[in-house]
Write an enzyme that holds these catalytic residues in place. Sequence first.
Site, PDB file in Angstrom:
ATOM      1  N   ASP A  61       0.846  -1.203   0.000  1.00 35.32           N
ATOM      2  CA  ASP A  61       0.000   0.000   0.000  1.00 35.32           C
ATOM      3  C   ASP A  61       0.877   1.246   0.000  1.00 35.32           C
ATOM      4  OD1 ASP A  61      -1.906   2.096   0.733  1.00 35.32           O
ATOM      5  OD2 ASP A  61      -3.238   0.450   1.255  1.00 35.32           O
TER       6      ASP A  61
ATOM      7  N   SER B 244      -6.916   4.093  -1.518  1.00 32.75           N
ATOM      8  CA  SER B 244      -6.817   2.629  -1.573  1.00 32.75           C
ATOM      9  C   SER B 244      -8.152   1.976  -1.916  1.00 32.75           C
ATOM     10  CB  SER B 244      -6.323   2.084  -0.229  1.00 32.75           C
ATOM     11  OG  SER B 244      -5.050   2.596   0.069  1.00 32.75           O
TER      12      SER B 244
ATOM     13  N   ASP C 260     -10.158  -2.421   6.628  1.00 31.26           N
ATOM     14  CA  ASP C 260      -9.586  -1.281   5.898  1.00 31.26           C
ATOM     15  C   ASP C 260      -9.772  -1.531   4.397  1.00 31.26           C
ATOM     16  OD1 ASP C 260      -8.328   1.136   5.473  1.00 31.26           O
ATOM     17  OD2 ASP C 260      -6.433   0.572   6.421  1.00 31.26           O
TER      18      ASP C 260
ATOM     19  N   THR D 281      -8.105  -1.961   1.475  1.00 31.52           N
ATOM     20  CA  THR D 281      -7.523  -2.959   0.569  1.00 31.52           C
ATOM     21  C   THR D 281      -8.042  -4.365   0.831  1.00 31.52           C
ATOM     22  OG1 THR D 281      -5.600  -1.519   0.436  1.00 31.52           O
ATOM     23  CG2 THR D 281      -5.347  -3.734  -0.442  1.00 31.52           C
TER      24      THR D 281
ATOM     25  N   ARG E  31     -15.784   3.837   2.625  1.00 39.17           N
ATOM     26  CA  ARG E  31     -14.818   2.964   3.287  1.00 39.17           C
ATOM     27  C   ARG E  31     -14.848   3.056   4.808  1.00 39.17           C
ATOM     28  NH1 ARG E  31      -8.879   4.921   1.753  1.00 39.17           N
ATOM     29  NH2 ARG E  31      -8.357   3.628   3.546  1.00 39.17           N
TER      30      ARG E  31
ATOM     31  N   GLU F 146      -1.499  -7.955   1.876  1.00 39.34           N
ATOM     32  CA  GLU F 146      -1.220  -6.520   1.825  1.00 39.34           C
ATOM     33  C   GLU F 146      -0.223  -6.082   2.898  1.00 39.34           C
ATOM     34  OE1 GLU F 146      -3.287  -2.120   2.162  1.00 39.34           O
ATOM     35  OE2 GLU F 146      -3.992  -3.740   3.438  1.00 39.34           O
TER      36      GLU F 146
ATOM     37  N   ASP G 242       2.131   2.748   3.464  1.00 39.78           N
ATOM     38  CA  ASP G 242       1.282   3.929   3.298  1.00 39.78           C
ATOM     39  C   ASP G 242       1.112   4.697   4.600  1.00 39.78           C
ATOM     40  OD1 ASP G 242      -1.223   5.375   1.945  1.00 39.78           O
ATOM     41  OD2 ASP G 242      -1.910   4.560   3.858  1.00 39.78           O
ATOM     42  N   LYS G 243       0.810   3.993   5.672  1.00 37.73           N
ATOM     43  CA  LYS G 243       0.448   4.705   6.903  1.00 37.73           C
ATOM     44  C   LYS G 243       1.658   5.439   7.484  1.00 37.73           C
ATOM     45  CE  LYS G 243      -3.301   1.444   7.625  1.00 37.73           C
ATOM     46  NZ  LYS G 243      -4.304   2.288   6.955  1.00 37.73           N
TER      47      LYS G 243
ATOM     48  N   HIS H  38       2.353   8.540   5.288  1.00 36.30           N
ATOM     49  CA  HIS H  38       1.465   9.650   5.691  1.00 36.30           C
ATOM     50  C   HIS H  38       2.065  10.391   6.879  1.00 36.30           C
ATOM     51  CE1 HIS H  38      -2.133   9.236   3.217  1.00 36.30           C
ATOM     52  NE2 HIS H  38      -2.223   7.947   3.479  1.00 36.30           N
TER      53      HIS H  38
ATOM     54  N   ASP I 288      -1.042   0.049  -4.742  1.00 35.05           N
ATOM     55  CA  ASP I 288      -2.330   0.655  -5.087  1.00 35.05           C
ATOM     56  C   ASP I 288      -2.185   2.096  -5.560  1.00 35.05           C
ATOM     57  OD1 ASP I 288      -1.604   1.413  -2.533  1.00 35.05           O
ATOM     58  OD2 ASP I 288      -3.554   0.978  -1.619  1.00 35.05           O
ATOM     59  N   HIS I 289      -1.139   2.775  -5.087  1.00 35.43           N
ATOM     60  CA  HIS I 289      -0.910   4.165  -5.510  1.00 35.43           C
ATOM     61  C   HIS I 289       0.483   4.583  -5.066  1.00 35.43           C
ATOM     62  CE1 HIS I 289      -1.530   5.191  -1.293  1.00 35.43           C
ATOM     63  NE2 HIS I 289      -2.655   4.501  -1.324  1.00 35.43           N
TER      64      HIS I 289
ATOM     65  N   HIS J 210      -0.971  10.919  -0.810  1.00 36.88           N
ATOM     66  CA  HIS J 210      -0.738  10.039  -1.961  1.00 36.88           C
ATOM     67  C   HIS J 210      -0.374  10.903  -3.168  1.00 36.88           C
ATOM     68  CE1 HIS J 210      -4.037   7.132  -0.247  1.00 36.88           C
ATOM     69  NE2 HIS J 210      -3.044   7.333   0.597  1.00 36.88           N
TER      70      HIS J 210
END
Length: 446
Positions: free
Chosen positions: A57, A108, A159, A161, A172, A318, A323-324, A327, A365-366, A409
């Site tokens: 992610d 995501s 979550d 994904t 989501r 995943e 990702d987290k 961020h 995913d991105h 992102h």
Amino acid sequence: MVGIKGRRKALTVVAAGLLAAVAVPGLAGASDGDRTDEIRSAFYGGHARNVILLIGDGMGDSEITIARNYAKGAAGRLNMDSLPFTGAYTTYAVSKDAPNKPDYVTDSAASGTGWATGHKTYNGAISVTPDGKPQPTLLELAKQAGYRTGDVTTAELTDATPAVLAAHVVDRTCQGPADMAKCPDNDKAKGGAGSIAEQEIVTGADVYLGGGKQRFDQTVTGGGTVIQQAQGAGYNVVTDKGGLAAAKPGTKLLGLFASGNMPQEWTGPLAKVGGTAPSKCTTNTAYDPNAPHLSEMATKAISLLEGRGRRGFFLQIEGASIDKRDHAADPCGQIGENVEFDNAVKVALDYARSHRDTLVVVTADHGHTSQIIPLEAQSPGQTATLITADDAPMKINYATNTPGASQEHTGTEVRIAAQGPQASNVLGVTDQTDLFGTITRALSLR
Ligand SMILES: [Zn+2]
């Protein structure tokens, strides 16, 4: 047809373009051999018995390069660099109100819906089209066709994904029965299919492993918790490493190893305005010793799903917190998650070595915020300098939002790499929705 559907372009593979698109396993720096025969032998179509889909992610090319530089050195290679076919795919979402217009930076939920259903949708949507209509997912189709199925993550199982494979909600955030504010039509109390947690139990994957126990502890309409519903539906519910180790094939397994997200692997200095002193990352000594690591969950999931039945399995794994931590402008956090994700890639590749009819796909995913910038650059954002495996300084910049705010992102295309039956379909530039076609074709789902 709703929204912009990814269009598969005919892939005209010429030797030069192919060589440029393929990762170079085991070769540091310059390629010193003609790999044409090796690459030709990796081309085959047909049917896959198993599919293992690994999602990093927020794992853009920049995140991969940062992890590689830190853990292996600039000329080193990660496990994910060794797959024979590598391409790029586009990730954009679409506007909810004007689905013929792109929303260039996906989340995501929209990106996962892309590969899970083959449909573009808006940010926040879980396997529904912009008009709110549920679309069948890879996991649902695989299960219907008799495959065993699994869904593994380091995030909450509810979550985005993991959710896109096994639930359909218009937002989501509707993760548990007490979280339904933004999904009135999906609410059980109003005749809907319920929250993501409830729908995951109804969808009934053979193996769910991850965090998010807090969602499954919530009370459902009519009484009892989602965990009790799961047990009623035949799930063995485990909450620690011991329970995971003891789980046997033949019984559905729900592993909930954290209240929220699973713990992070590594710690180190957060990036800050003006930069940090050159530092190294350390293992997170506060990692819950009762919580398995992603590679351990991957190993167990494969061992539970594989078998001698007529059909094989479909498994998504995943690495959520690349990702987290991105961020949070936390470079060591992000790298530690990426390295553990790469360990899970190795588990999949080791399995595929003795099961050649397994399609392995490694993608993201991105893209995300982190960038390697020159040591002398004066960024207006947050930076940190890490001493890498090369014993050299690497300056990492987070500047896609105001310092201190959650970093964002990005809308870049991302890597997709594959091996096994149908793997060459990732070559060139495709769209995220094309992955749905590659996997459904590999498993003969349509
Ligand atoms: Zn994110």
